[in-house]
Design an enzyme around this catalytic site. Sequence first.
Site, mmCIF file in Angstrom:
data_model
loop_
_atom_site.group_PDB
_atom_site.id
_atom_site.type_symbol
_atom_site.label_atom_id
_atom_site.label_comp_id
_atom_site.label_asym_id
_atom_site.label_seq_id
_atom_site.Cartn_x
_atom_site.Cartn_y
_atom_site.Cartn_z
ATOM 1 N N GLU A 83 0.805 -1.227 0.000
ATOM 2 C CA GLU A 83 0.000 0.000 0.000
ATOM 3 C C GLU A 83 0.837 1.275 0.000
ATOM 4 O O GLU A 83 0.830 2.051 0.966
ATOM 5 C CB GLU A 83 -0.966 0.000 1.189
ATOM 6 N N GLU B 172 -7.002 -7.851 -0.630
ATOM 7 C CA GLU B 172 -7.351 -7.886 0.798
ATOM 8 C C GLU B 172 -8.807 -7.480 0.973
ATOM 9 O O GLU B 172 -9.301 -6.606 0.254
ATOM 10 C CB GLU B 172 -6.523 -6.871 1.596
HETATM 11 C C1 GLA Z 1 -4.234 -2.654 4.869
HETATM 12 C C2 GLA Z 1 -2.877 -3.306 5.000
HETATM 13 C C3 GLA Z 1 -2.887 -4.507 5.880
HETATM 14 C C4 GLA Z 1 -3.743 -4.310 7.098
HETATM 15 C C5 GLA Z 1 -5.132 -3.930 6.648
HETATM 16 C C6 GLA Z 1 -6.103 -3.769 7.807
HETATM 17 O O1 GLA Z 1 -4.951 -3.063 3.804
HETATM 18 O O2 GLA Z 1 -2.321 -3.635 3.771
HETATM 19 O O3 GLA Z 1 -1.551 -4.774 6.267
HETATM 20 O O4 GLA Z 1 -3.214 -3.316 7.901
HETATM 21 O O5 GLA Z 1 -5.062 -2.714 5.981
HETATM 22 O O6 GLA Z 1 -7.398 -3.496 7.332
#
Ligand code: GLA
Length: 681
Positions: A156, A317
């Site tokens: 991210e 995710e």
């Molecule tokens: C992001 C991060 C993860 C985690 C999630 C929690 O997407 O990439 O490592 O912290 O948020 O929702």
Amino acid sequence: MKKYIFGKKLGAIVHGGDYNPEQWLEYPDILKKDIEYMKQAGINEATLGVFSWAMYEPREGEFHLDWLKQIMDNLYENGIYTILATPSGARPVWLDQKYPEVMRVDSKGIRNRHGFRHNHCMSSELYREKVSIIDRKLAEAVGDHPGLLMWHISNEFGGECYCDTCKVKFQDYLRARFHNNIDELNHEWWTAFWSKRYIDFSQIEPPYENGETAIMGLNLEWRRFTSRNFTEYMTVEIDTVRKYSKNKTVPVTTNFMKRFWDIDYRVLADKIDVISWDSYPAFHNDKESYSDTMMESAFDHALMRGMKKEQPFMLMESAPGQVNWMEYNKLKRPGVNEQFALQAVACGSDTVQYFQWRKSRGAAEQYHGAVIDHLGTNDTRVFKEVAATGDTLKRLACVEGSVMRSKAAIIFEWDNWWALENAGGLSRYTKKYDKTCQDYWTKLMEYGVEPDVISTGDSLDGYRLIIAPMLYMLKDDIADKLKRFVENGGILLGTYVTGYVNENCLCYQGGFPGDGLKELFGLTVEEIDTLYPSDRNAVQMTGSDVSKDGWEVCDYAELLRVSDAEILGTYKEDFYKGMAALTCKVSGRGKAYYQAARCVMDGMDMFFEKLLGEAEIEFHKHPKGLEYHRRYGENSVYEFYLNTSDEDISLQNLTGIDLIKGTAVRSDTVLPARKSIVIEK
Ligand code: GLA
Ligand code: ZN
């Protein structure tokens, strides 16, 4: 054209997610249970190593990668593939302590201390070097592992760094951008204003919060530069894993976050093989219905998919249960996990992945949802929902690799977003550019038409209808492109706040919309009225084929001088009563419509039916809360109907195979609330 996201057909939709065995290496019974439960939940993928640097390299130059290899072996023996992250999203303590320059400097010029994550300077050569060392070790250790599906670069990307190294890189970037000619920059940034003239590129600073934030062109270039700097940084990582892996064909991704302000993802997208993104909608919140949240999520899928239209993307995710970082962390209601998963696939994803497999026992995310809770068992509601989703996804294996196609597109552009939000004027609160794009997209979805979301740089070939909401900035040759699109038979809808500035935020002279669009639409915008939240106006139609009752106007209303367009609607109230608010000009074989005011979309049905009809796009008005998506395979078409409403919906004239049930579909089927059906034709 690369069609399958993993370079080969897996024969399955990927069902998996972030797995952090490094937190449990001293608990072999837990690691054993993980495998057992993963198999029960239909998990076929684990994303490893996102934040494992300190476990790989506890002290500088001392490497421990055996555990990773063992975990990957074990997963693979049990039918579970690995997506391996490079660990640069969070740095070990020793690295920051020994080399403080790797830490980011904030917008007031203060260097961060060690802590949190995502806190590195992307320009630091030293950081790039240290990352390359660990990436190389990983590539050499497991780059040819048979279980390795994909490289996941860092995590991210976001934010920006204002250190001196970044500042100098920014200046170099500007030198190249403005042909090493400071006068050109001064002109394009209009620095005669407030005595802002530069005599040399080395004088230019990033827009520090306590510094220069009043030059629109500067603010915009800072965002453009940051996107490119992230891309350059990411490319170092990609090149390293490629170079040192024996297997050079493992695809590469990095995880995006929908319409994320910080970075123009399309710049990053060019350098990766597959688009993946992390989706955390706030279902069942106080402000919007479940259907609306789902629709927003579908738009974000379309935005992601649009960056590589010819292939599927990945839902990297999502939360199995609840997250821990929202203002209110509500549980995912029963059935939502599966419908949300099906929506991702319906929108073109070949994966459904979670963050996270098992809750961490301590630290910042100990209460973040996971497939396995602190309870540690498989008889929880969340586990059962995930397992049921896994079971459903197995039935959709044939969908893998199929793609979406659309004859309609909405233009959404990062540069435009940045420039428009940064423009002093209009209202601070109601510009809502991204939401406006989403609203037009959603409107077409009501007709079973799922538009692509594209940029001004994309080819417009193959589209019949283009909507370009609030295209404030006209970059490159977009005006010409739109003109050609219309002349060749396309239907274009432009709106209020189109073509005010060039690519450097300089206003067009001689009337908006600039760069030839005045001629295309047959009008000039003379003024724009910004309405207070309680103000309303209305558009009265002159032609009865666009609306019977007129449209409600809020937020923005432009005052037009029409030269050679047909007036379809005029304002009903205020001192501009009777002036044009909706126009159409025929050009070549197509038509250019201009909607001069923001209108409440509920009343606009007839107009959209007219647009779709003229564009010769097939449409059916769907009942509220019915989402429809379509994917095209080599020999089949897959239709997805999602009932996101609270009522049963009856579907008529269905034919094909119900993939979830495995039976022929009945032509009249009742789809219960919150249920979905996938049909192969
Ligand atoms: C992001 C991060 C993860 C985690 C999630 C929690 O997407 O990439 O490592 O912290 O948020 O929702
Ligand atoms: Zn920096």
